[in-house]
Structure formats: structure tokens, C-alpha cells
Enzyme design. Structure first.
Site, PDB file in Angstrom:
ATOM      1  N   GLU A 121      -5.428  -4.430  10.660  1.00  0.00           N
ATOM      2  CA  GLU A 121      -4.419  -3.386  10.810  1.00  0.00           C
ATOM      3  C   GLU A 121      -4.688  -2.602  12.095  1.00  0.00           C
ATOM      4  O   GLU A 121      -5.467  -1.628  12.082  1.00  0.00           O
ATOM      5  CB  GLU A 121      -4.465  -2.427   9.610  1.00  0.00           C
ATOM      6  N   LYS A 135       0.148   4.255  -0.424  1.00  0.00           N
ATOM      7  CA  LYS A 135      -0.492   5.478   0.100  1.00  0.00           C
ATOM      8  C   LYS A 135      -0.190   6.646  -0.853  1.00  0.00           C
ATOM      9  O   LYS A 135      -0.131   6.438  -2.060  1.00  0.00           O
ATOM     10  CB  LYS A 135      -0.048   5.723   1.545  1.00  0.00           C
ATOM     11  N   HIS A 150      -9.625   1.440   4.817  1.00  0.00           N
ATOM     12  CA  HIS A 150      -8.332   1.667   5.484  1.00  0.00           C
ATOM     13  C   HIS A 150      -8.524   2.672   6.622  1.00  0.00           C
ATOM     14  O   HIS A 150      -9.302   3.617   6.495  1.00  0.00           O
ATOM     15  CB  HIS A 150      -7.292   2.178   4.483  1.00  0.00           C
ATOM     16  N   GLU A 202      -6.853   5.081   7.606  1.00  0.00           N
ATOM     17  CA  GLU A 202      -6.594   6.482   7.261  1.00  0.00           C
ATOM     18  C   GLU A 202      -7.797   7.094   6.553  1.00  0.00           C
ATOM     19  O   GLU A 202      -8.050   8.294   6.658  1.00  0.00           O
ATOM     20  CB  GLU A 202      -5.310   6.570   6.416  1.00  0.00           C
ATOM     21  N   SER A 204       3.394  -1.730  10.492  1.00  0.00           N
ATOM     22  CA  SER A 204       4.850  -1.814  10.687  1.00  0.00           C
ATOM     23  C   SER A 204       5.405  -3.200  10.360  1.00  0.00           C
ATOM     24  O   SER A 204       6.358  -3.655  10.989  1.00  0.00           O
ATOM     25  CB  SER A 204       5.228  -1.388  12.112  1.00  0.00           C
ATOM     26  N   ASN A 254       0.869  -1.178   0.000  1.00  0.00           N
ATOM     27  CA  ASN A 254       0.000   0.000   0.000  1.00  0.00           C
ATOM     28  C   ASN A 254       0.902   1.222   0.000  1.00  0.00           C
ATOM     29  O   ASN A 254       1.443   1.604   1.035  1.00  0.00           O
ATOM     30  CB  ASN A 254      -0.908  -0.014   1.238  1.00  0.00           C
ATOM     31  N   GLY A 266       2.585   2.699  10.816  1.00  0.00           N
ATOM     32  CA  GLY A 266       3.561   3.776  10.670  1.00  0.00           C
ATOM     33  C   GLY A 266       4.276   4.147  11.946  1.00  0.00           C
ATOM     34  O   GLY A 266       4.939   5.182  12.015  1.00  0.00           O
TER      35      GLY A 266
HETATM   36  P1  13P Z   1       2.958   0.696   7.745  1.00  0.00           P
HETATM   37  O1  13P Z   1       3.479  -0.615   7.181  1.00  0.00           O
HETATM   38  O2  13P Z   1       3.719   1.887   7.263  1.00  0.00           O
HETATM   39  O3  13P Z   1       2.820   0.624   9.230  1.00  0.00           O
HETATM   40  O4  13P Z   1       1.470   0.880   7.160  1.00  0.00           O
HETATM   41  C1  13P Z   1       0.575  -0.167   7.261  1.00  0.00           C
HETATM   42  C2  13P Z   1      -0.615   0.166   6.460  1.00  0.00           C
HETATM   43  O5  13P Z   1      -1.352   1.080   6.772  1.00  0.00           O
HETATM   44  C3  13P Z   1      -0.851  -0.630   5.250  1.00  0.00           C
HETATM   45  O6  13P Z   1      -2.120  -0.390   4.739  1.00  0.00           O
END
Ligand code: 13P
Length: 263
Positions: free
Chosen positions: A176, A17, A100, A102, A222, A15, A182
Site C-alpha cells: 500500500e 477503517k 497498516h 495509518e 485508491s 478495510n 485515499g
Molecule cells: P483507499 O482504498 O481508500 O485508498 O485505502 C486503501 C487502504 O488503506 C486499505 O487498507
């Protein structure tokens, strides 16, 4: 890639982003060329919408799929800035991320909207990858399982009637935990397994044991080359949805390689 578990074929998903420009995306795909072989796994890249077309072209001939990071619940119309399922299909997508954290956080996406998006994806022939997970405060308050249950049931309410009785389930889940995204704070294997097992048990109650056992449940938060082996060793962790560590082809390839070595 020998040794990856049966019967659920793992998924390694990047992903990206709101990262990478076209040149960077193309060189990432070129780096995968020759490096993946024919993995006993599915590999999916979720680029930002403007990159979909060039990524879809760059992965031609590779056993890699492309997906949209979001999908609108309507198939067309006056929805500035949004992308529909038919447009994703037209750009070469196979998958669509739905829900997601976010998007739930920054775009106020509710459980029922996430369900409607997953339904739209399915109805147009895309495979929804449905994200769920608790926040730090929900975990601290002992509300993790209630949160997962609520998020899962809302999606199943929306998609259950369009799922086939036979054949492989046309969707995947991604657990997640928001506090792990992150932050570098990966869930321990035991904690992630507990959540995955909980989700699969709830799936079995709704869809029956056979179909629940076929649904792939990815872990995200992560995930990196150094921690995927111990995570994928857990019986209900079927791959990874990777953010930061998926931006670099070397670390994304290492995630796939290290998982396979552990399988
Ligand atoms: P990270 O791997 O940067 O923690 O992000 C995970 C994520 O949100 C994947 O959709």
C-alpha cells in the site's frame, strides 16, 4: 468468477477503517448474499472492532471471512483500547491486519512492533495480512525499495520461525503506497508490479522460491472498480485491500466482478 488466476487464489479485502455503523454493516453483508456465489477468490471484511461480532454473524453461510484491523502483540493484559488475537478469534475473525500505514503513522508503530503483532496473530491461529509501503517523500528520495525491504525483513525476522515448511503460507502481504491511500492517485500497474515483484523476490531469498510463489500480495491505494482490471492483470498482483471503495457494497462487488472478468 471463472478465469481468476491459479495457483494463487486472489483476495478481495474491505478495510472499512473507522467507518459504518451496525445497521450499515449488516445491510452491506446482506447485499453480498446471493451476489457473490462461490467466488474463486477469498473475500475478507475488516470492520472496526465494535462491528466484528455483528459482521461475523451477518456473513454466516457466505464465503466471506472477517478480520481485525489491528491486533495487540500480547495475548492479554492492561492495554486499554487494544484488542488481542484471542479476542479476535473469539469474535469470529480469521485474519488480522498488521502494520497498516495509518497505524504506523498515527500510533507510532515501528517495524519491530508490526513484526510482533504478526507473530502474535500467527501464534494464535490468525492469518496476518501485513501492510507495507513507502511514503511520497521516500519515493521521491529513491528510497522505495529500501523501505519495503526494511519493513518486510522486520516482519520475516519475527514470523519466520513460526511458519510451516509445508502447506500454504499462513500470511499475506499488502503493498500500500502511502501516497496512493485515499488520494485517488492509484499506482500505475507497472509501478505496482515492480514493487510486488521486488517483494516476491525478497520473499524467495528468505523462504525459498516455492513458498514465495504461494504468498498472496495484495495491492491497496485508491483501488476502485475502474482500475482493478489492469492492476490484477499484472503477474504478481493477487487481489486488493480496498478502503474508500469498499464502503459501498455495489462498488466492492464491482471490484470483485471486474477483477474476475480480467483474470
Ligand atoms: P483507499 O482504498 O481508500 O485508498 O485505502 C486503501 C487502504 O488503506 C486499505 O487498507
Amino acid at each position: 468468477m471463472a478465469g481468476l488466476r491459479a495457483p494463487r487464489r486472489p483476495i478481495f479485502a474491505a478495510n472499512w477503517k473507522m467507518n459504518l455503523l451496525r445497521d450499515e454493516a449488516e445491510s452491506f453483508c446482506n447485499d453480498l448474499r446471493g451476489a457473490l456465489g462461490s467466488p474463486e477468490a477469498d473475500v475478507v471484511i475488516f470492520p472496526a472492532a465494535p462491528l466484528l461480532d455483528s459482521v461475523a454473524r451477518s456473513i454466516e453461510g457466505l464465503s466471506v471471512m472477517v478480520g481485525g484491523q489491528d491486533v495487540h502483540h500480547e495475548s492479554e493484559g492492561a492495554f486499554t483500547g487494544d484488542v488481542s488475537a484471542p479476542q479476535l478469534l473469539d469474535a469470529g475473525c480469521v485474519w488480522a491486519l498488521c502494520g497498516h500505514s495509518e497505524r504506523r503513522r498515527d500510533h507510532a508503530e515501528t517495524d519491530s512492533l508490526v513484526g510482533a503483532k504478526a507473530r502474535a496473530a500467527l501464534d494464535h491461529g490468525l492469518l496476518p495480512m501485513i501492510c507495507l509501503g513507502e511514503t511520497q517523500s521516500q519515493r521521491k528520495a529513491g528510497e522505495t525499495m529500501d523501505t519495503l525491504s526494511r519493513q518486510l525483513h522486520a516482519v520475516l525476522d519475527a514470523i519466520e520461525s513460526s511458519l510451516d515448511e509445508e502447506g500454504e503460507p499462513r500470511f499475506a502481504l499488502a503493498y500500500e503506497p502511502v501516497w496512493a491511500i485515499g488520494t485517488g492517485a492509484t499506482a500505475t500497474p507497472a509501478l505496482a508490479q515492480e514493487a510486488h515483484d521486488f517483494l516476491r523476490t525478497r520473499l524467495a531469498e528468505r523462504l525459498g522460491t516455492r513458498r514465495a510463489s504461494q504468498v498472496r500480495i495484495l495491492y491497496g491505494g485508491s483501488a476502485k472498480p475502474g482500475n482493478v482490471a489492469e492492476l490484477i492483470a499484472e503477474p504478481d498482483i493477487d487481489g486488493f485491500l480496498v478502503g474508500g471503495a469498499s464502503l459501498d457494497s455495489v462498488s466492492f462487488r464491482a471490484i470483485i466482478h471486474n477483477s474476475a472478468a480480467a483474470g
